[in-house]
Write an enzyme that holds these catalytic residues in place. Structure first.
Site, PDB file in Angstrom:
ATOM      1  N   HIS A 135       0.840  -1.197   0.000  1.00 48.75           N
ATOM      2  CA  HIS A 135       0.000   0.000   0.000  1.00 48.75           C
ATOM      3  C   HIS A 135       0.876   1.247   0.000  1.00 48.75           C
ATOM      4  O   HIS A 135       0.681   2.155  -0.808  1.00 48.75           O
ATOM      5  CB  HIS A 135      -0.934   0.001   1.208  1.00 48.75           C
ATOM      6  CG  HIS A 135      -1.572   1.339   1.480  1.00 48.75           C
ATOM      7  ND1 HIS A 135      -2.559   1.867   0.684  1.00 48.75           N
ATOM      8  CD2 HIS A 135      -1.342   2.272   2.441  1.00 48.75           C
ATOM      9  CE1 HIS A 135      -2.915   3.058   1.145  1.00 48.75           C
ATOM     10  NE2 HIS A 135      -2.184   3.335   2.215  1.00 48.75           N
ATOM     11  N   ASP A 170       6.782  20.929 -27.095  1.00 52.30           N
ATOM     12  CA  ASP A 170       6.672  19.609 -26.461  1.00 52.30           C
ATOM     13  C   ASP A 170       7.682  19.590 -25.330  1.00 52.30           C
ATOM     14  O   ASP A 170       8.301  20.613 -25.035  1.00 52.30           O
ATOM     15  CB  ASP A 170       6.976  18.481 -27.470  1.00 52.30           C
ATOM     16  CG  ASP A 170       6.305  17.172 -27.056  1.00 52.30           C
ATOM     17  OD1 ASP A 170       6.644  16.646 -25.996  1.00 52.30           O
ATOM     18  OD2 ASP A 170       5.414  16.689 -27.787  1.00 52.30           O
ATOM     19  N   TRP A 218       6.963   0.293   3.974  1.00 54.10           N
ATOM     20  CA  TRP A 218       7.450   1.000   2.778  1.00 54.10           C
ATOM     21  C   TRP A 218       8.808   1.624   3.024  1.00 54.10           C
ATOM     22  O   TRP A 218       9.512   1.978   2.092  1.00 54.10           O
ATOM     23  CB  TRP A 218       6.429   2.043   2.310  1.00 54.10           C
ATOM     24  CG  TRP A 218       6.600   3.398   2.938  1.00 54.10           C
ATOM     25  CD1 TRP A 218       6.103   3.825   4.117  1.00 54.10           C
ATOM     26  CD2 TRP A 218       7.337   4.507   2.387  1.00 54.10           C
ATOM     27  NE1 TRP A 218       6.469   5.110   4.364  1.00 54.10           N
ATOM     28  CE2 TRP A 218       7.225   5.569   3.316  1.00 54.10           C
ATOM     29  CE3 TRP A 218       8.061   4.734   1.218  1.00 54.10           C
ATOM     30  CZ2 TRP A 218       7.823   6.810   3.114  1.00 54.10           C
ATOM     31  CZ3 TRP A 218       8.661   5.982   1.025  1.00 54.10           C
ATOM     32  CH2 TRP A 218       8.534   7.001   1.965  1.00 54.10           C
ATOM     33  N   SER A 247      13.276   5.866 -13.894  1.00 53.48           N
ATOM     34  CA  SER A 247      12.169   6.562 -14.546  1.00 53.48           C
ATOM     35  C   SER A 247      12.022   7.980 -14.003  1.00 53.48           C
ATOM     36  O   SER A 247      11.889   8.938 -14.761  1.00 53.48           O
ATOM     37  CB  SER A 247      10.882   5.762 -14.335  1.00 53.48           C
ATOM     38  OG  SER A 247       9.760   6.583 -14.434  1.00 53.48           O
ATOM     39  N   SER A 248      12.079   8.107 -12.670  1.00 56.17           N
ATOM     40  CA  SER A 248      11.938   9.435 -12.064  1.00 56.17           C
ATOM     41  C   SER A 248      13.071  10.362 -12.479  1.00 56.17           C
ATOM     42  O   SER A 248      12.852  11.544 -12.737  1.00 56.17           O
ATOM     43  CB  SER A 248      11.954   9.331 -10.542  1.00 56.17           C
ATOM     44  OG  SER A 248      10.765   8.795 -10.086  1.00 56.17           O
ATOM     45  N   HIS A 301      13.163  12.229   3.144  1.00 56.92           N
ATOM     46  CA  HIS A 301      12.555  13.488   3.502  1.00 56.92           C
ATOM     47  C   HIS A 301      12.363  14.419   2.333  1.00 56.92           C
ATOM     48  O   HIS A 301      11.259  14.935   2.138  1.00 56.92           O
ATOM     49  CB  HIS A 301      13.194  14.175   4.698  1.00 56.92           C
ATOM     50  CG  HIS A 301      12.175  15.112   5.272  1.00 56.92           C
ATOM     51  ND1 HIS A 301      11.155  14.670   6.069  1.00 56.92           N
ATOM     52  CD2 HIS A 301      11.907  16.402   5.005  1.00 56.92           C
ATOM     53  CE1 HIS A 301      10.318  15.662   6.301  1.00 56.92           C
ATOM     54  NE2 HIS A 301      10.747  16.727   5.679  1.00 56.92           N
ATOM     55  N   GLU A 304      11.860  13.413  -0.470  1.00 53.98           N
ATOM     56  CA  GLU A 304      10.771  12.728  -1.168  1.00 53.98           C
ATOM     57  C   GLU A 304       9.403  13.241  -0.715  1.00 53.98           C
ATOM     58  O   GLU A 304       8.499  13.401  -1.530  1.00 53.98           O
ATOM     59  CB  GLU A 304      10.896  11.218  -0.932  1.00 53.98           C
ATOM     60  CG  GLU A 304       9.686  10.385  -1.328  1.00 53.98           C
ATOM     61  CD  GLU A 304       9.477  10.283  -2.830  1.00 53.98           C
ATOM     62  OE1 GLU A 304      10.435  10.522  -3.579  1.00 53.98           O
ATOM     63  OE2 GLU A 304       8.342   9.969  -3.236  1.00 53.98           O
ATOM     64  N   TYR A 313       8.666  16.174   0.217  1.00 53.60           N
ATOM     65  CA  TYR A 313       8.438  17.476  -0.425  1.00 53.60           C
ATOM     66  C   TYR A 313       8.219  17.315  -1.917  1.00 53.60           C
ATOM     67  O   TYR A 313       7.516  18.114  -2.528  1.00 53.60           O
ATOM     68  CB  TYR A 313       9.575  18.441  -0.095  1.00 53.60           C
ATOM     69  CG  TYR A 313       9.519  18.793   1.364  1.00 53.60           C
ATOM     70  CD1 TYR A 313       8.513  19.625   1.831  1.00 53.60           C
ATOM     71  CD2 TYR A 313      10.386  18.228   2.278  1.00 53.60           C
ATOM     72  CE1 TYR A 313       8.383  19.895   3.170  1.00 53.60           C
ATOM     73  CE2 TYR A 313      10.269  18.493   3.626  1.00 53.60           C
ATOM     74  CZ  TYR A 313       9.272  19.327   4.069  1.00 53.60           C
ATOM     75  OH  TYR A 313       9.135  19.571   5.396  1.00 53.60           O
ATOM     76  N   SER A 318      -2.044  27.098  -5.805  1.00 56.47           N
ATOM     77  CA  SER A 318      -1.878  28.527  -6.061  1.00 56.47           C
ATOM     78  C   SER A 318      -2.671  28.953  -7.293  1.00 56.47           C
ATOM     79  O   SER A 318      -3.348  29.988  -7.284  1.00 56.47           O
ATOM     80  CB  SER A 318      -0.399  28.866  -6.273  1.00 56.47           C
ATOM     81  OG  SER A 318       0.351  28.457  -5.158  1.00 56.47           O
ATOM     82  N   HIS A 373      14.826  13.642  11.718  1.00 55.99           N
ATOM     83  CA  HIS A 373      13.677  13.774  12.620  1.00 55.99           C
ATOM     84  C   HIS A 373      12.755  12.552  12.520  1.00 55.99           C
ATOM     85  O   HIS A 373      11.832  12.418  13.301  1.00 55.99           O
ATOM     86  CB  HIS A 373      12.913  15.081  12.381  1.00 55.99           C
ATOM     87  CG  HIS A 373      12.250  15.194  11.051  1.00 55.99           C
ATOM     88  ND1 HIS A 373      12.110  16.380  10.389  1.00 55.99           N
ATOM     89  CD2 HIS A 373      11.668  14.272  10.249  1.00 55.99           C
ATOM     90  CE1 HIS A 373      11.482  16.182   9.260  1.00 55.99           C
ATOM     91  NE2 HIS A 373      11.203  14.917   9.147  1.00 55.99           N
ATOM     92  N   HIS A 374      13.016  11.691  11.539  1.00 57.30           N
ATOM     93  CA  HIS A 374      12.287  10.425  11.478  1.00 57.30           C
ATOM     94  C   HIS A 374      12.884   9.396  12.432  1.00 57.30           C
ATOM     95  O   HIS A 374      12.358   8.295  12.545  1.00 57.30           O
ATOM     96  CB  HIS A 374      12.319   9.855  10.057  1.00 57.30           C
ATOM     97  CG  HIS A 374      11.643  10.732   9.050  1.00 57.30           C
ATOM     98  ND1 HIS A 374      10.324  10.599   8.703  1.00 57.30           N
ATOM     99  CD2 HIS A 374      12.104  11.789   8.330  1.00 57.30           C
ATOM    100  CE1 HIS A 374      10.000  11.512   7.805  1.00 57.30           C
ATOM    101  NE2 HIS A 374      11.056  12.246   7.560  1.00 57.30           N
ATOM    102  N   THR A 379       6.556  27.395   4.983  1.00 54.98           N
ATOM    103  CA  THR A 379       5.246  26.779   4.762  1.00 54.98           C
ATOM    104  C   THR A 379       4.143  27.717   5.241  1.00 54.98           C
ATOM    105  O   THR A 379       3.112  27.877   4.577  1.00 54.98           O
ATOM    106  CB  THR A 379       5.156  25.433   5.494  1.00 54.98           C
ATOM    107  OG1 THR A 379       6.356  24.711   5.245  1.00 54.98           O
ATOM    108  CG2 THR A 379       3.986  24.619   5.000  1.00 54.98           C
ATOM    109  N   LYS A 438       3.392  30.367   2.769  1.00 53.66           N
ATOM    110  CA  LYS A 438       2.524  29.928   1.678  1.00 53.66           C
ATOM    111  C   LYS A 438       1.058  29.922   2.112  1.00 53.66           C
ATOM    112  O   LYS A 438       0.187  30.409   1.401  1.00 53.66           O
ATOM    113  CB  LYS A 438       2.933  28.527   1.189  1.00 53.66           C
ATOM    114  CG  LYS A 438       4.348  28.493   0.664  1.00 53.66           C
ATOM    115  CD  LYS A 438       4.624  27.277  -0.177  1.00 53.66           C
ATOM    116  CE  LYS A 438       3.979  27.343  -1.516  1.00 53.66           C
ATOM    117  NZ  LYS A 438       4.604  28.245  -2.459  1.00 53.66           N
ATOM    118  N   ARG A 481       1.551   1.697  15.433  1.00 53.34           N
ATOM    119  CA  ARG A 481       1.195   1.471  14.035  1.00 53.34           C
ATOM    120  C   ARG A 481       1.732   0.114  13.573  1.00 53.34           C
ATOM    121  O   ARG A 481       2.541  -0.507  14.268  1.00 53.34           O
ATOM    122  CB  ARG A 481       1.749   2.597  13.161  1.00 53.34           C
ATOM    123  CG  ARG A 481       3.256   2.732  13.219  1.00 53.34           C
ATOM    124  CD  ARG A 481       3.736   4.006  12.557  1.00 53.34           C
ATOM    125  NE  ARG A 481       3.755   3.880  11.101  1.00 53.34           N
ATOM    126  CZ  ARG A 481       4.669   4.469  10.312  1.00 53.34           C
ATOM    127  NH1 ARG A 481       5.629   5.211  10.832  1.00 53.34           N
ATOM    128  NH2 ARG A 481       4.620   4.316   9.009  1.00 53.34           N
TER     129      ARG A 481
END
Lengths: 301, 527
Positions: free
Chosen positions: B78, B107, B143, B171-172, B255, B257, B259, B270, B304-305, B330, B333, B452
Site C-alpha cells: 500500500h 513539447d 514501505w 524513470s523518475s 525526507h 521525497e 516534499y 496557487s 527527525h524520522h 510553509t 505559503k 502502528r
C-alpha cells in the site's frame, strides 16, 4: 533572429524496446541472484538476453540521433537541451556516489568508533567488548565469526613501499587521461582532427590501462590479502566505492571509444559541432574527480 | 538517412496515430501525460484496495480476515504503490500535460526519453505486484524497508523489489531531467523565470529534488542487495556497519521525497485559488522563495524520522530546530493563499472546494508535523497512529486532493468537455467527510498509545478504529464516483470555452479546448 523549429520526432520505437528489455534485465538479474546457490539454474540466460536487447536498442537509438543530427534536424535549441540533459545526468551520478561516500564517512566517524566504545553512543561496545576501533577496519567486531578477516588493507603502505602501491599508478594514469582528453578537445576546437584522434586514442588507451590495473589490484586483494566483500565494513566500502568507480570508468571509456570510432571511421565532429564528444569528456572528467576523492578518502586518509 | 527525412517532412500538423501503437510509441507530451495520469489512477485504486484490506482487518480488535503475514505485505505494498505508483506519477503526468503549454514550448525537450520514463513504470510495478505470488510472499517490511527487516529477515522477493525500485528511480530521474531541461531551455521568449506560472516553478524545484535524491535511494537498495546476497556488512554491526546507517541513507532520500510529493500540490493550489478568487495571487515572489527554502531545508531535516533510534543529543537538537524552521516558509505559503482569497469574488466550483480544503487540512497535517518535530514529545508519538494520521493528512487531503483539484480544473482543457459540476461537488463532499472520519480519530488513538503497523490492537482502541474503517470505506467508494465522473467527461458533456474559467490566466488557457495535439510549434509572445 529567426526561430528554428524544434525537432520532435512523430513517434519512436526505441523507448518501448528499451523499457521492455530493462524489464527482461531485472527479471533476469533478480532470478539469477536469487538462484546463486543453484548451479542448475538457467536464469542468467534471461539476464544476458535482456542486456543484449537493451544494448542493441541503445545502439540503434543513438545511431538514429546521430543520423538526425547529420541530416540537420538539430537546432541550436535542441543541442542546448542535450547540454542541459547531460549536465543533470552527471549530477544524478554525483549523488549516487554521494550515498556511498556518505556511508563511508558515517561508519568511519560514528559507527566504528561507537562499536569500539568511544563517543556518545560508545555503549555499543557492550555487544563485542574485545573490539577495538581502527581504520582500516581489519578485525571485524564479531572477531571474524560471520566475516572473513583480511591479512591487510589497501591503504597507503608507507613511503618505503610506495613504488609497489598500485593506486598511485592508477591515479597517475587517470589524471593524465583527463589531461589528454582535454588536449583532444583543444585540437578539435582548432579544427585539427588528427591531433584530436591521436589524443583521444591515447585517452582510450589510458582508460584500458586503468581498468587493467584495477583488475590487478582486485586480484591482489582477493588472492594475496584475503580482502573480499566479506571482510566487514572496510571491504564493503572499499569494493563498492572502487567497484562502482571502475564500472563508470568502463562506461566512460566506452563512450570515448565510440567517439573515437565515429571520428576516425565516419568523419564525425568538427570545430563547431561536437557535443557528443564533449558530453563524453565531461563524463570522463567527472569519473576522474570521483577517483581523486576515492584516492583521498579510501586509500590515503 | 531516408527514414529520418521521411519521418520529418509531414510532422506537426496531423493528429495522433490510431490504435494501441499511438500509446506505445508516442512522443507527444499530452499523450504521455494522459498515460501517466491513467496509470496513476489504476495504481491509486490498487493501493486503495489494499488500504481497504488493512482497514477491514482493523475494524475490530482480534484477527478477522487476513493472516498477519499477509497484513504486513498489504501494508508494505500500500505504501510503496501510493508513493511511487499513485502520487508521483500523477504529478509527472500533470507536469507533462501542463509544463510545455504553460511555458509555450512545442513539447517536452526530450520527447523519446519522456516515453521511456513512462513505460518503465508499468513494468516496474508489474514486477513489484507479481511478488505477491512468489514463494515467501511480497515484501513485508513496510514501505521504509528498514534493515535488518529488509535484509536478514526479508522474503526472497526482496531481490525483485530492489530491482523494481531501481527502475522506478531511473524513470523518475529521466522524467525530472526532461522537466528541468524543458523549463530551462524551452520557455517562450519573454517568459522570464520570475514570470513563470507557479506550477512550473514548483516542478522545477521538485525535479531538482528528484535528481538529487533518487540516486541516493538507488545507493540504499544497492547496499541492501549486497548485504543480502554478497556478504557485505553495510547494515550489520557484526562486520562494523550499522543498521542505523540504513535509516540515515533512506531518510536522506525520504525526507526530500515527501516534499517531492507536496511541492507540485503547492503550485496547483496557487493557480486554483487565484482563479476562483478572481484576484492576482498574493505574494508571487515570496511563494517562489518559500518553495526554494523548503527544498533546501528538506536536505537537513532527515533524522527527525529517527529521534528514538539512539542518536547523539547534538544531532537530535539540530534536526529538531531545522525541522521547525520549515514551518516558516510553509506558513508564508498558507498566509499567501488566505490573503489571495481575502476580499476576492470567490465561487466554489469543485476545484476550489478541493483547493480550500487542501489549505485547511494540509495545515492540520503540518501542525501535527510540528508536534512530531519536538524531540521529547516525539518519544511518545513515535510509531503510533498519531504519525499515521499526520502523514495521511498531508498526503491524502494534501497531495491527493490537489491532484483531484487539478483534474477538475484542467480536464475541460484536456477533453474539451465540462465535467458534471453537481457530481463533482458530491465527490468532493464524500471525499472530504470520508478522509476526516478516517484519519482524524487516528490522532486520538495514536496519542492514547496505539502502535502502528500491527494487525491487532488493545480493546480500548476499538471504537475509533471502527469509525476510522467506516470513513475509509466511504472515501474508497467515493473514488469510484470520481472514476465515473472522469469517464463521463471524457465521453462528452457541455463544451468548454478556451478560457474555461472566468478568472483563469496563463498560456494554457489561450489555446482551444481541447488543446490541439500540437501546441506552440512556434513560440507565442509573452508580455
Amino acid at each position: 533572429m529567426e526561430y528554428q523549429k524544434y525537432y520532435v520526432p512523430e513517434s519512436s520505437k526505441f523507448p518501448i524496446f528499451a523499457a521492455f528489455s530493462l524489464f527482461i534485465v531485472i527479471i533476469g538479474a533478480s532470478s539469477t541472484i536469487n538462484s546463486l546457490d543453484n548451479p542448475e539454474s538457467n536464469a542468467s540466460l534471461i539476464l544476458y538476453t535482456g542486456l543484449a536487447c537493451f544494448l542493441a536498442t541503445l545502439f540503434f537509438w543513438f545511431r538514429q540521433v546521430v543520423k538526425e543530427n547529420n541530416a540537420g534536424l538539430e537546432s541550436a535549441q535542441l543541442s542546448q537541451s542535450f547540454v542541459y540533459g547531460m549536465a543533470w545526468f552527471i549530477f544524478s551520478e554525483v549523488m549516487f556516489f554521494a550515498a556511498f561516500f556518505g556511508a563511508l564517512f558515517y561508519v568511519r566517524s560514528f559507527a566504528v568508533p561507537w562499536l569500539g566504545g568511544e563517543g556518545e553512543k560508545g555503549l555499543a561496545n557492550m555487544l563485542w567488548q574485545d573490539f577495538e576501533a581502527t581504520w582500516p577496519l581489519i578485525n571485524t567486531p564479531d572477531g571474524g565469526k560471520a566475516f572473513v578477516i583480511a591479512a591487510k588493507s589497501m591503504s597507503f603502505p608507507g613511503w618505503e613501499n610506495i613504488s609497489h602501491w598500485l593506486p598511485l599508478y592508477n591515479t597517475i594514469v587517470l589524471l593524465s587521461s583527463s589531461v589528454t582528453v582535454h588536449f583532444a578537445h583543444l585540437g578539435l576546437k582548432k579544427g585539427n582532427k588528427k591531433t584530436f584522434n591521436i589524443w583521444l586514442g591515447i585517452t582510450v588507451l589510458l582508460a584500458l590501462i586503468f581498468v587493467g590495473l584495477q583488475a590487478a589490484e582486485y586480484y591482489e586483494a582477493y588472492e594475496h590479502f584475503g580482502l573480499t566483500l566479506n571482510s566487514g565494513i572496510y571491504g564493503s566500502t572499499f569494493f563498492m566505492l572502487t567497484g562502482f568507480h571502475g564500472f563508470h570508468v568502463m562506461l566512460g571509456g566506452l563512450m570515448l571509444a565510440v567517439m573515437l570510432i565515429r571520428s576516425v571511421f565516419y568523419g564525425h565532429f568538427n570545430e563547431h559541432k561536437h557535443f557528443g564528444f564533449e558530453a563524453a569528456s565531461w563524463y570522463w572528467h567527472f569519473v576522474d574527480v570521483v577517483w581523486v576523492m576515492l584516492f583521498l578518502f579510501v586509500y590515503i586518509l | 538517412m531516408s527514414s529520418v527525412i521521411e519521418s520529418h517532412h509531414d510532422d506537426h500538423h496531423h493528429g495522433p496515430a490510431k490504435g494501441l501503437m499511438r500509446w506505445l510509441l508516442t512522443t507527444n507530451h499530452k499523450d504521455i501525460g494522459t498515460l501517466y495520469l491513467w496509470f496513476s489512477f489504476a495504481m491509486f485504486l490498487i493501493g486503495g484496495a489494499m488500504a481497504m484490506v488493512i482497514r477491514a482487518e482493523l475494524f475490530q480488535p482480534g484477527m478477522q480476515i487476513v493472516e498477519p503475514e499477509f497484513y504486513n505485505q498489504m501494508l508494505t505494498l500500500h505504501g510503496l504503490i501510493m508513493v511511487f505508483g499513485a502520487v508521483m506519477p500523477a504529478f509527472v503526468g500533470l507536469a507533462n500535460w501542463l509544463v510545455p503549454m504553460m511555458v509555450g514550448a512545442p513539447d517536452m525537450a526530450l520527447p523519446r526519453l519522456n516515453n521511456l520514463s513512462f513505460w518503465l513504470l508499468p513494468f516496474a510495478f508489474g514486477i513489484l505486484l507479481s511478488s505477491l505470488f512468489m514463494e515467501g510472499g511480497a515484501p513485508n517490511f513496510g514501505w521504509t524497508f528498514y534493515a535488518p527487516l529488509s535484509t536478514t529477515y526479508a522474503p526472497p522477493s526482496v531481490t525483485f523489489f530492489i530491482f523494481s525500485v531501481h527502475i522506478m528511480g531511473a524513470s523518475s530521474i529521466m522524467g525530472s531531467i526532461n522537466v528541468i531541461v524543458t523549463i530551462m531551455n524551452m520557455r517562450a521568449p519573454g517568459m522570464d523565470l520570475m514570470k513563470m506560472p507557479l506550477f512550473v516553478w514548483s516542478w522545477l524545484i521538485t525535479a531538482y529534488l528528484l535528481i538529487a535524491v533518487m540516486p541516493v535511494l538507488a545507493g540504499a537498495v544497492t547496499m541492501m542487495l549486497m548485504d543480502i546476497h554478497f556478504g557485505t556488512s553495510f547494515f550489520n554491526a557484526a562486520g562494523g556497519g550499522d543498521p542505523v546507517l540504513f535509516q540515515h541513507i533512506f531518510w536522506f532520500f525520504g525526507h526530500p521525497e515527501v516534499y517531492i510529493m507536496i511541492l507540485p500540490a503547492f503550485g496547483i493550489v496557487s493557480h486554483i485559488i487565484e482563479t476562483f478568487s478572481r484576484k492576482q495571487l498574493f505574494g508571487y515572489s515570496s511563494m517562489v522563495w518559500a518553495m526554494l527554502s523548503i527544498a533546501i531545508l528538506s536536505f537537513v531535516v532527515w533524522a527527525h524520522h529517527m529521534f528514538t533510534v539512539g542518536m547523539p543529543l547534538a544531532a537530535e537538537l539540530f534536526f529538531m530546530w531545522a525541522t521547525m524552521l520549515i514551518a516558516v516558509p510553509t506558513g508564508v505559503k498558507v498566509f499567501n493563499w488566505v490573503a489571495t482569497m481575502f476580499k476576492g469574488s470567490i465561487t466554489y466550483e469543485t476545484p476550489m472546494l478541493f483547493a480550500i480544503s487542501f489549505v485547511v487540512l494540509f495545515t492540520i497535517g503540518g501542525f501535527s508535523g510540528l508536534m512530531l518535530s519536538i524531540v521529547p514529545a516525539d518519544f511518545q508519538y513515535h510509531d503510533t497512529y498519531f504519525v499515521v494520521a499526520h502523514f495521511h493528512y498531508v498526503l491524502v487531503p494534501g497531495s491527493i486532493f490537489s491532484i483531484m483539484a487539478a483534474v477538475y480544473y484542467w480536464i475541460p482543457k484536456w477533453t474539451g468537455n465540462m465535467y458534471d459540476e453537481r457530481m463533482g461537488r458530491l465527490h468532493f463532499w464524500l471525499s472530504f467527510v470520508g478522509v476526516n472520519v478516517t484519519f482524524f480519530p487516528q490522532h486520538w488513538i495514536g496519542l492514547a498509545g496505539m502502535p502502528r503497523r500491527y494487525p491487532d490492537y488493545a480493546l480500548q482502541f476499538a471504537d475509533w478504529n471502527m469509525v476510522s474503517t467506516a470513513g475509509a470505506f466511504l472515501f474508497g467508494a467515493s473514488q469510484i464516483l470520481f472514476l465515473f465522473i472522469v469517464l463521463k467527461t471524457v465521453m462528452g458533456g457541455k463544451k468548454a470555452t478556451p478560457q474555461v474559467w472566468e478568472g483563469a490566466r496563463g498560456l494554457e488557457w489561450s489555446v482551444e479546448s481541447p488543446a490541439p495535439y500540437h501546441t506552440f510549434s512556434t513560440p507565442p509572445k509573452v508580455n
